[in-house]
Scaffold this active site. Sequence first.
Site, mmCIF file in Angstrom:
data_model
loop_
_atom_site.group_PDB
_atom_site.id
_atom_site.type_symbol
_atom_site.label_atom_id
_atom_site.label_comp_id
_atom_site.label_asym_id
_atom_site.label_seq_id
_atom_site.Cartn_x
_atom_site.Cartn_y
_atom_site.Cartn_z
ATOM 1 N N ASP A 46 22.767 11.654 -17.482
ATOM 2 C CA ASP A 46 21.743 11.434 -16.465
ATOM 3 C C ASP A 46 20.403 11.085 -17.105
ATOM 4 O O ASP A 46 19.899 11.835 -17.939
ATOM 5 C CB ASP A 46 21.598 12.695 -15.600
ATOM 6 C CG ASP A 46 21.052 12.388 -14.225
ATOM 7 O OD1 ASP A 46 20.056 11.656 -14.131
ATOM 8 O OD2 ASP A 46 21.634 12.885 -13.246
ATOM 9 N N HIS A 63 23.178 9.010 -13.587
ATOM 10 C CA HIS A 63 23.007 9.598 -12.259
ATOM 11 C C HIS A 63 23.765 8.846 -11.155
ATOM 12 O O HIS A 63 23.551 7.647 -10.953
ATOM 13 C CB HIS A 63 21.512 9.619 -11.926
ATOM 14 C CG HIS A 63 21.154 10.535 -10.808
ATOM 15 N ND1 HIS A 63 21.397 11.889 -10.837
ATOM 16 C CD2 HIS A 63 20.569 10.307 -9.607
ATOM 17 C CE1 HIS A 63 20.965 12.446 -9.713
ATOM 18 N NE2 HIS A 63 20.466 11.509 -8.942
ATOM 19 N N MET A 78 17.266 10.300 -2.793
ATOM 20 C CA MET A 78 15.938 9.677 -2.775
ATOM 21 C C MET A 78 16.048 8.155 -2.914
ATOM 22 O O MET A 78 16.802 7.652 -3.736
ATOM 23 C CB MET A 78 15.133 10.243 -3.943
ATOM 24 C CG MET A 78 13.776 9.638 -4.157
ATOM 25 S SD MET A 78 12.897 10.525 -5.477
ATOM 26 C CE MET A 78 13.689 9.884 -6.939
ATOM 27 N N GLN A 91 18.988 14.611 -4.300
ATOM 28 C CA GLN A 91 18.202 15.649 -3.626
ATOM 29 C C GLN A 91 18.881 16.138 -2.341
ATOM 30 O O GLN A 91 18.655 17.272 -1.914
ATOM 31 C CB GLN A 91 16.773 15.156 -3.341
ATOM 32 C CG GLN A 91 16.659 14.032 -2.336
ATOM 33 C CD GLN A 91 15.217 13.505 -2.157
ATOM 34 O OE1 GLN A 91 14.347 13.767 -2.974
ATOM 35 N NE2 GLN A 91 14.980 12.768 -1.090
#
Length: 305
Positions: free
Chosen positions: A231, A287, A39, A114
């Site tokens: 994360d 992340h 994303m 994603q």
Amino acid sequence: MANNIELRLPILISFCLCLLNSVVHCNASPVPVVIWHGMGDSCCNPLSMGSIKKLIEEKIKGVYVTSLEIGDNIAEDTLNGFFMNVNDQVKIVCGKLANDTKLQEGYNAIGFSQGGQFLRAVAQRCPNPPMLNLISVGGQQQGVYGFPRCPGDNSTVCNIVREMLNVGAYVSYIQNHLVQAEYWHDPLNEDKYKKASIFLADINQENVKNPAYKANLEKLKNFVMVQFLKDTMVEPKESEWFGFYKPGQAKDINTLFETPLYTEDWLGLKVLNSTSRLHFLSSDTDHLQFTETWFINNIINKFLM
Ligand SMILES: *[C@@H]1O[C@H](CO)[C@@H](O)[C@H](O)[C@H]1NC(C)=O
Ligand SMILES: *[C@@H]1O[C@H](CO)[C@@H](O)[C@H](O)[C@H]1NC(C)=O
Ligand SMILES: *[C@@H]1O[C@H](CO)[C@@H](O)[C@H](O)[C@H]1NC(C)=O
């Protein structure tokens, strides 16, 4: 006699070369790699997917790497990561893969964030050409319940996404148009999630059990999931290993092994685990903040060579 030797010499030479070659992976050309970005990112950002592509090409001589672009240019590709129905995106990707002559013998797939769950949908829905190894790097395999941070450099887009999620991820207009709503997993409303989620509930076999999804996923050589232990973007981060909140609350987590998806084997993950083809890797970072060395040692050397 002399003639014979002349004839055999080239054969002999190529045989020797192949022997030599086999010390480093013989004959076959390297398995191609397909990448799907996350994303707020695009196919070709030199600081993210661009550098990953380059790194793989550097480490595996002669490998074909393709980084998926959804749309006609980078700006479209980035926006589609927010606002193009994921089922439509998966269809487009399946068409691209089927058309790419270099992939027909099979390919390895790496999805970032994603892109990890999107490529799993590709494996389940589109078995041709065959995906060999599926690597989900921080993919939200059980969805998210929270949107604490939004990557990319367009805060306008992030605000629109937040507003839409506030209106309601399961409102049908929003479901059909907002990517993040399509993997929004509300543990306080499991029934609503199962009924309304047009993407995640489908690929996770929450309602109808599509036998092809299971059969296709079981064909993988390996399914590798990477969790980022620090994360701060994915809630809950355990979703990156297929864990999620126990239904009815948003605190305690069920690991994959404790969910019916595993115990009743809706997706073939039990089969993959029992044959040592399901891998739980981690990076002790935020992340996608893995180091190059980590990526080389844990992904390239182990699953792409
Ligand atoms: C695949 O190739 C066919 C035939 O060349 C073409 O009509 C089609 O648009 C292509 N699809 C994609 C997704 O590239
Ligand atoms: C951010 O996205 C919006 C909506 O697509 C667009 O109108 C705007 O120009 C973008 N801003 C930047 C800085 O790219
Ligand atoms: C999954 O596989 C691992 C490694 O083979 C094994 O130790 C573990 O018991 C398996 N888990 C379950 C729940 O079957």
